[in-house]
Scaffold this motif. Structure first.
Motif, PDB file in Angstrom:
ATOM      1  N   GLU A 281       0.822  -1.206   0.000  1.00 48.09           N
ATOM      2  CA  GLU A 281       0.000   0.000   0.000  1.00 48.09           C
ATOM      3  C   GLU A 281       0.862   1.264   0.000  1.00 48.09           C
ATOM      4  N   GLU A 282       1.973   1.225   0.731  1.00 42.41           N
ATOM      5  CA  GLU A 282       2.888   2.368   0.761  1.00 42.41           C
ATOM      6  C   GLU A 282       3.493   2.602  -0.619  1.00 42.41           C
ATOM      7  N   ARG A 283       3.897   1.518  -1.284  1.00 43.86           N
ATOM      8  CA  ARG A 283       4.477   1.660  -2.619  1.00 43.86           C
ATOM      9  C   ARG A 283       3.440   2.199  -3.607  1.00 43.86           C
ATOM     10  N   LEU A 284       2.206   1.715  -3.509  1.00 42.63           N
ATOM     11  CA  LEU A 284       1.142   2.237  -4.372  1.00 42.63           C
ATOM     12  C   LEU A 284       0.950   3.733  -4.142  1.00 42.63           C
ATOM     13  N   ASP A 285       0.960   4.158  -2.886  1.00 42.57           N
ATOM     14  CA  ASP A 285       0.825   5.579  -2.577  1.00 42.57           C
ATOM     15  C   ASP A 285       1.962   6.384  -3.208  1.00 42.57           C
ATOM     16  N   GLU A 286       3.182   5.843  -3.131  1.00 37.83           N
ATOM     17  CA  GLU A 286       4.333   6.526  -3.729  1.00 37.83           C
ATOM     18  C   GLU A 286       4.156   6.688  -5.239  1.00 37.83           C
ATOM     19  N   ILE A 287       3.682   5.642  -5.886  1.00 38.13           N
ATOM     20  CA  ILE A 287       3.479   5.702  -7.336  1.00 38.13           C
ATOM     21  C   ILE A 287       2.417   6.744  -7.672  1.00 38.13           C
ATOM     22  N   PHE A 288       1.312   6.750  -6.919  1.00 38.38           N
ATOM     23  CA  PHE A 288       0.251   7.721  -7.179  1.00 38.38           C
ATOM     24  C   PHE A 288       0.734   9.150  -6.946  1.00 38.38           C
ATOM     25  N   GLU A 289       1.605   9.342  -5.951  1.00 37.68           N
ATOM     26  CA  GLU A 289       2.174  10.670  -5.728  1.00 37.68           C
ATOM     27  C   GLU A 289       3.039  11.091  -6.915  1.00 37.68           C
TER      28      GLU A 289
ATOM     29  N   LYS B 254       1.695  14.623 -13.459  1.00 37.53           N
ATOM     30  CA  LYS B 254       0.423  14.824 -14.154  1.00 37.53           C
ATOM     31  C   LYS B 254       0.151  13.782 -15.242  1.00 37.53           C
ATOM     32  N   GLU B 255       0.928  12.679 -15.219  1.00 42.29           N
ATOM     33  CA  GLU B 255       0.635  11.570 -16.123  1.00 42.29           C
ATOM     34  C   GLU B 255       1.301  10.304 -15.608  1.00 42.29           C
ATOM     35  N   ALA B 256       0.759   9.182 -16.024  1.00 46.57           N
ATOM     36  CA  ALA B 256       1.283   7.886 -15.602  1.00 46.57           C
ATOM     37  C   ALA B 256       2.062   7.254 -16.742  1.00 46.57           C
TER      38      ALA B 256
END
Length: 96
Positions: A20-28, A34-36
């Protein structure tokens, strides 16, 4: 503490929170840029699938569908992977 209890503790207090922490980092990172990127999208998908698999293991624990031998093997795999894992794959190797 039984291996089943140890497995449940590892999953709920270490492995799943790390995902979950890694997912949060990616979303940040995505929010900042402003893009993935394709890599980010791929990593998100893999982490979500892995997290879902781990939640299935937790369900199996709750339902009594995992025995001590299975739990021991999973605990040993998790502990081994945590020793030398890189953050991206948590040290788990996909089985063929």
């Amino acid at each position: 503490m039984s291996y089943i209890e140890k497995l449940e503790e590892l999953l709920t207090k270490s492995v799943i929170p790390d995902i979950e922490e890694r997912l949060d980092e990616i979303f940040e990172e995505i929010a900042d840029n402003k893009e993935a990127t394709e890599d980010a999208k791929e990593e998100i998908e893999e982490l979500r699938e892995f997290k879902d698999d781990l939640k299935d293991v937790l369900d199996d624990i709750q339902n009594g569908d995992i025995d001590e031998d299975e739990a021991k093997e999973l605990v040993e795999d998790i502990l081994e992977s945590q020793k030398g894992s890189d953050e991206e794959d948590f040290g788990f190797v996909e089985e063929d």
